[in-house]
Write a protein that holds these residues in place. Structure first.
Motif, PDB file in Angstrom:
ATOM      1  N   GLY A 322       0.638  -1.414   0.036  1.00 13.27           N
ATOM      2  CA  GLY A 322      -0.029  -0.053  -0.177  1.00 13.27           C
ATOM      3  C   GLY A 322       0.910   1.234  -0.033  1.00 13.27           C
ATOM      4  N   GLY A 323       2.197   1.113  -0.020  1.00 11.56           N
ATOM      5  CA  GLY A 323       3.119   2.217   0.038  1.00 11.56           C
ATOM      6  C   GLY A 323       3.466   2.735  -1.429  1.00 11.56           C
ATOM      7  N   PHE A 324       4.189   3.750  -1.769  1.00 11.19           N
ATOM      8  CA  PHE A 324       4.644   4.034  -2.826  1.00 11.19           C
ATOM      9  C   PHE A 324       6.157   3.984  -3.173  1.00 11.19           C
ATOM     10  N   VAL A 325       6.598   3.785  -4.209  1.00  7.41           N
ATOM     11  CA  VAL A 325       8.048   4.114  -5.040  1.00  7.41           C
ATOM     12  C   VAL A 325       8.292   5.377  -4.861  1.00  7.41           C
ATOM     13  N   TYR A 326       9.198   5.804  -4.441  1.00  7.52           N
ATOM     14  CA  TYR A 326       9.517   7.388  -4.752  1.00  7.52           C
ATOM     15  C   TYR A 326      10.755   7.610  -5.563  1.00  7.52           C
ATOM     16  N   PRO A 327      10.543   8.284  -6.702  1.00 11.02           N
ATOM     17  CA  PRO A 327      11.405   8.259  -7.795  1.00 11.02           C
ATOM     18  C   PRO A 327      12.276   9.559  -7.303  1.00 11.02           C
ATOM     19  N   ASN A 328      12.045  10.618  -6.493  1.00 15.72           N
ATOM     20  CA  ASN A 328      12.607  11.677  -6.178  1.00 15.72           C
ATOM     21  C   ASN A 328      13.057  11.515  -4.697  1.00 15.72           C
ATOM     22  N   GLY A 436       8.305  -8.367 -10.745  1.00 22.27           N
ATOM     23  CA  GLY A 436       9.092  -8.535  -9.592  1.00 22.27           C
ATOM     24  C   GLY A 436       9.717  -7.060  -8.893  1.00 22.27           C
ATOM     25  N   ALA A 437       9.900  -6.353  -9.841  1.00 21.84           N
ATOM     26  CA  ALA A 437      10.558  -4.816  -9.430  1.00 21.84           C
ATOM     27  C   ALA A 437      10.191  -3.845 -10.086  1.00 21.84           C
ATOM     28  N   ILE A 438      10.317  -2.706  -9.611  1.00 18.26           N
ATOM     29  CA  ILE A 438      10.126  -1.306 -10.063  1.00 18.26           C
ATOM     30  C   ILE A 438      11.369  -0.617 -10.276  1.00 18.26           C
ATOM     31  N   HIS A 439      11.823  -0.345 -11.602  1.00 18.55           N
ATOM     32  CA  HIS A 439      13.009   0.552 -11.847  1.00 18.55           C
ATOM     33  C   HIS A 439      12.419   2.046 -11.920  1.00 18.55           C
ATOM     34  N   THR A 440      13.221   2.673 -11.471  1.00 16.50           N
ATOM     35  CA  THR A 440      13.026   4.204 -11.670  1.00 16.50           C
ATOM     36  C   THR A 440      14.368   5.014 -11.775  1.00 16.50           C
ATOM     37  N   VAL A 441      14.287   6.166 -12.788  1.00 18.18           N
ATOM     38  CA  VAL A 441      15.470   7.163 -12.951  1.00 18.18           C
ATOM     39  C   VAL A 441      14.844   8.513 -12.970  1.00 18.18           C
ATOM     40  N   SER A 442      15.452   9.314 -12.392  1.00 17.70           N
ATOM     41  CA  SER A 442      15.000  10.848 -12.516  1.00 17.70           C
ATOM     42  C   SER A 442      16.293  11.668 -13.079  1.00 17.70           C
ATOM     43  N   TRP A 443      15.940  12.645 -13.565  1.00 17.74           N
ATOM     44  CA  TRP A 443      17.142  13.680 -14.144  1.00 17.74           C
ATOM     45  C   TRP A 443      16.506  14.973 -14.005  1.00 17.74           C
ATOM     46  N   GLY A 444      15.654  15.259 -12.979  1.00 14.82           N
ATOM     47  CA  GLY A 444      15.108  16.566 -12.737  1.00 14.82           C
ATOM     48  C   GLY A 444      15.348  17.194 -11.652  1.00 14.82           C
ATOM     49  N   ALA A 445      14.519  17.242 -10.647  1.00 15.08           N
ATOM     50  CA  ALA A 445      14.508  17.874  -9.441  1.00 15.08           C
ATOM     51  C   ALA A 445      15.710  17.167  -8.750  1.00 15.08           C
ATOM     52  N   LYS A 446      15.656  15.950  -8.940  1.00 10.97           N
ATOM     53  CA  LYS A 446      16.552  15.178  -8.165  1.00 10.97           C
ATOM     54  C   LYS A 446      17.175  14.258  -9.134  1.00 10.97           C
ATOM     55  N   ILE A 447      18.484  13.925  -8.954  1.00  7.09           N
ATOM     56  CA  ILE A 447      19.199  12.885  -9.974  1.00  7.09           C
ATOM     57  C   ILE A 447      19.438  11.720  -9.023  1.00  7.09           C
ATOM     58  N   MET A 448      18.616  10.569  -9.449  1.00  2.37           N
ATOM     59  CA  MET A 448      18.253   9.392  -8.629  1.00  2.37           C
ATOM     60  C   MET A 448      18.108   8.177  -9.465  1.00  2.37           C
ATOM     61  N   ALA A 449      18.304   7.016  -9.260  1.00  2.00           N
ATOM     62  CA  ALA A 449      17.860   5.762  -9.990  1.00  2.00           C
ATOM     63  C   ALA A 449      17.989   4.566  -8.747  1.00  2.00           C
ATOM     64  N   GLN A 450      16.900   3.642  -9.146  1.00  4.37           N
ATOM     65  CA  GLN A 450      16.750   2.739  -8.101  1.00  4.37           C
ATOM     66  C   GLN A 450      15.894   1.802  -8.561  1.00  4.37           C
ATOM     67  N   CYS A 451      16.310   0.232  -8.199  1.00  2.00           N
ATOM     68  CA  CYS A 451      15.517  -1.131  -8.434  1.00  2.00           C
ATOM     69  C   CYS A 451      15.002  -1.400  -7.238  1.00  2.00           C
ATOM     70  N   GLU A 464      17.535   9.690  -1.343  1.00  5.52           N
ATOM     71  CA  GLU A 464      17.662  10.551  -2.598  1.00  5.52           C
ATOM     72  C   GLU A 464      18.896  10.789  -3.404  1.00  5.52           C
ATOM     73  N   ARG A 465      20.109   9.786  -2.852  1.00  4.37           N
ATOM     74  CA  ARG A 465      20.961   9.662  -3.859  1.00  4.37           C
ATOM     75  C   ARG A 465      21.269   8.289  -4.428  1.00  4.37           C
ATOM     76  N   ASN A 466      20.086   7.552  -4.260  1.00  2.00           N
ATOM     77  CA  ASN A 466      20.467   6.064  -4.880  1.00  2.00           C
ATOM     78  C   ASN A 466      20.690   6.272  -6.240  1.00  2.00           C
ATOM     79  N   GLY A 467      21.615   5.335  -6.593  1.00  2.00           N
ATOM     80  CA  GLY A 467      22.251   5.213  -8.034  1.00  2.00           C
ATOM     81  C   GLY A 467      23.235   5.947  -8.176  1.00  2.00           C
ATOM     82  N   VAL A 468      23.507   7.454  -7.451  1.00  2.00           N
ATOM     83  CA  VAL A 468      24.564   8.203  -7.567  1.00  2.00           C
ATOM     84  C   VAL A 468      25.586   8.097  -6.306  1.00  2.00           C
ATOM     85  N   GLY A 469      24.765   8.300  -5.270  1.00  2.00           N
ATOM     86  CA  GLY A 469      25.953   8.297  -4.139  1.00  2.00           C
ATOM     87  C   GLY A 469      26.670   9.923  -3.776  1.00  2.00           C
TER      88      GLY A 469
END
Length: 650
Positions: A322-328, A436-451, A464-469
């Motif tokens: 019931g929760g959300f994936v948060y791309p940012n 099995g998974a939700i993949h997201t990438v953002s390149w706007g307000a936040k730069i972030m990527a996650q599986c 908020e630094r997933n994928g980048v560090g």
């Protein structure tokens, strides 16, 4: 003209002083439709248990023992809103449903006389229209959110109106009319980037609805009703609506356009990033629909304007708990799942959305598991939240969910799975949803990527630094800021690839590549190069946030991490660290698998505390701890890892 104006003023003053007719009578069916009853009963039971917890926190005001409250006495949001929300929720229980005093811990009479009336008197007395300040020597009211708090007080009073003393009725009406008049004579604000006004406009509309409920014969009623429609309509307008010819409440949308609060792709930004939580705030204005239905009136069409496509976007981000994936990223509590229940109920009943009933049940399942943890009935564990109104807001949302189901007709229940790629151009976010998974990438307000694993234990934290560090410079404060230099994003039906060039301050440049594949795998590649001669205190890139919470219902309070077969156990909150110089395969709980042909200088850094209501450990795929000097043009990392969320493959 002067005589007419004076006549209106006299009538308005008389209305507020109690010489008006009664509020609108409440008309409600005897029972909910058959398919809703089981869920409705469970919601009511949860509300009673939550009320039991909240009542246990109510205490006399130190300056007047006849008045009661559940916070310290101050005039700001974190002290007024919890009390107002509790009043609305407790008043609902006093008026409606199969009340059980053993569960709540008080009879209805005790609830009214010992809690509700003293709490209402406190809020009425300390409002700007009242006779005394709070203990911080200030009164509350005329604030950015005070119309929202007033709506809670007023709606709660409406529920129990026949049982309130006349002087308290007068006081509540005075508070409501004051805040409603303020909103009615103000123009709705608008903003697209960083800080939408969607939520604020939606909550400001509510007090206008309550003013009509409590003062139906007031000469200001027509103005309040007109302002209600305007504020509700303004909440979720897009730039494209400036040219929209669709008729809403008898007028073309373009004629009602006052500015945009959401993007043309039906996303929005708040707190400086794309925020799913605030995309749910259509529930504030749509949540007024029961006010209309319970009084035999037709709700304005504005309450559903643009809501369906916003909700469709949210469906792509939903997880099984019931929760959300948060791309940012997520700056609020992560485990707010019970708070989303009412959103789905509203969509199931008033928008007849075919997916909403399934999501209602998912949220309710999670809520009940959360509530079962604590004997006092509280849904949220003390270490899972930090916002003062979390517990009381939940009670009032459960009340509105129950009432909505009581008023429901047939509820559609024909959900379908969302699978594939969804791209939001204005939000600069892309998502691939697989079983099995939700993949997201953002390149706007936040730069972030996650599986993110698409399972009850989501495992991956929305860091908020997933994928980048991040990189810390020797002698610097905090991690270096990120700056996007270039982004190329391509997609197909069930895949996408993003190539990003990102600078860490002025010192380092990362060439990042993320590819989401149809088989559920997610590729993360980084080439990190020094732009200048620099000295670092720590390089920690290729980050994956790992949730590790001791109390969350779908976690175990520990994670098992294995690097090339060498396994360790990371207990929640113990601040342990492990490093591997040549890792090629890393497993977390046999769920998240990272494989790389080249050896990784990897680390697992366990957190020692909860932040923002959750404990997040860090799995780092490129880790250089300690002071190190780098020359301009030197390569710090050049790795490519394949990540899978689900059963690992050999």
């Amino acid at each position: 003209m002067i005589r007419i104006h004076c006549r209106i003023m006299v009538l308005a003053i008389a209305a507020v002083n109690g010489a008006a007719s009664p509020p609108m009578p409440i008309q409600i069916p005897d029972q909910a439709p058959p398919m809703a009853r089981e869920v409705q009963q469970r919601i009511y039971q949860a509300a009673q248990k939550q009320a039991h917890y909240l009542i246990g926190t109510v205490r006399p005001w130190s300056e007047d023992a006849a008045l009661r409250l559940l916070t310290d006495s101050k005039s700001g949001e974190h002290w007024i809103r919890p009390n107002a929300g509790a009043i609305e929720g407790l008043a609902f229980l006093h008026r409606f449903g199969p009340y059980d005093p053993k569960v709540v811990g008080a009879s209805r009479a005790e609830l009214l006389q010992g809690t509700l009336i003293p709490m209402m008197r406190y809020l009425v007395a300390t409002h700007l229209t009242g006779e005394r300040p709070t203990s911080d020597r200030k009164k509350w009211g005329d604030a950015w959110q005070s119309a929202h708090w007033t709506q809670m007080l007023g709606r709660g009073a409406w529920f129990v109106w026949p049982d309130l003393p006349p002087d308290l009725q007068t006081g509540v009406r005075r508070v409501v009319a004051h805040e409603a008049d303020r909103i009615a004579r103000t123009e709705p604000p608008h903003q697209l980037r960083s800080d939408t006004k969607a939520e604020e406009n939606a909550w400001n509309s509510q007090v206008l609805s309550v003013a009509v409920l409590l003062l139906p014969d007031d000469p200001r009623r027509a103005g309040w009703e007109k302002a209600f429609q305007k504020w509700a309509m303004s909440s979720f307008l897009r730039p494209a609506d400036a040219r929209n010819e669709t008729l809403v409440d008898g007028r073309p949308v373009r004629e009602q356009f006052t500015g945009a609060n959401i993007f043309d792709d039906f996303t929005l930004e708040n707190h400086n990033f794309v925020h799913p939580d605030y995309m749910t705030t259509f529930s504030l204005s749509l949540g007024c629909t029961p006010d209309f239905v319970m009084t035999g009136r037709r709700p304005p069409e504005a309450l559903l304007f643009n809501v369906a496509p916003i909700y469709e976007n949210l469906k792509w981000m939903l997880l099984p708990d019931g929760g959300f994936v948060y791309p940012n990223g997520q700056d609020w509590e992560l485990f707010r799942n019970p708070s989303w229940l009412v959103k789905h109920v509203l969509m199931a009943v008033w928008a007849r959305d075919p997916d909403a009933w399934r999501e209602t049940r998912r949220c309710l399942d999670t809520l009940e598991k959360m509530q079962a943890r604590q004997a006092d009935g509280a849904v949220f564990h003390p270490r899972e939240y930090f916002f003062a109104s979390t517990q009381s807001d939940l009670l009032r949302s459960l009340a509105n969910a129950w009432l909505t189901l009581q008023l429901a007709g047939d509820i559609p229940d024909t959900p379908k799975a969302r699978v594939g790629v969804r791209r939001w151009e204005q939000a600069k976010v892309i998502l691939n949803r697989q079983p099995g998974a939700i993949h997201t990438v953002s390149w706007g307000a936040k730069i972030m990527a996650q599986c993110v694993p698409n399972r009850l234990d989501r495992l991956v934290s929305p860091h908020e630094r997933n994928g980048v560090g991040g990189i810390r410079r020797e002698g610097g404060k905090g991690i270096l800021p990120l700056r996007l230099q270039e982004a190329v994003v391509e997609e197909g039906e069930n895949w996408f690839e993003a190539r990003l060039t990102v600078d860490h301050g002025q010192e380092m440049r990362a060439h990042l590549r993320f590819r989401s594949n149809a088989d559920g795998s997610f590729l993360m590649a980084e080439k990190l190069v020094a732009l200048t001669n620099t000295i670092t205190a720590e390089v920690a890139t290729g980050l994956i946030g790992i949730l590790n919470n001791p109390y969350w219902i779908y976690e175990q309070g520990k994670r098992r991490v294995a690097a090339d077969g060498e396994a360790v156990e990371a207990p929640a909150g113990k601040a342990q660290r492990w490093r591997w110089e040549t890792a090629r395969r890393i497993l977390v709980d046999e769920v998240l698998e990272v494989k790389s042909e080249r050896p990784l200088r990897a680390a697992y850094v366990a957190s020692d505390r909860a932040e923002r209501g959750r404990v997040t450990d860090q799995l780092i795929l490129n880790h250089w701890p300690g002071t190190r000097a780098w020359k301009a043009g030197e390569t710090l990392s050049d790795f490519q890892a394949v990540i899978r969320c689900g059963a690992p493959r050999n």
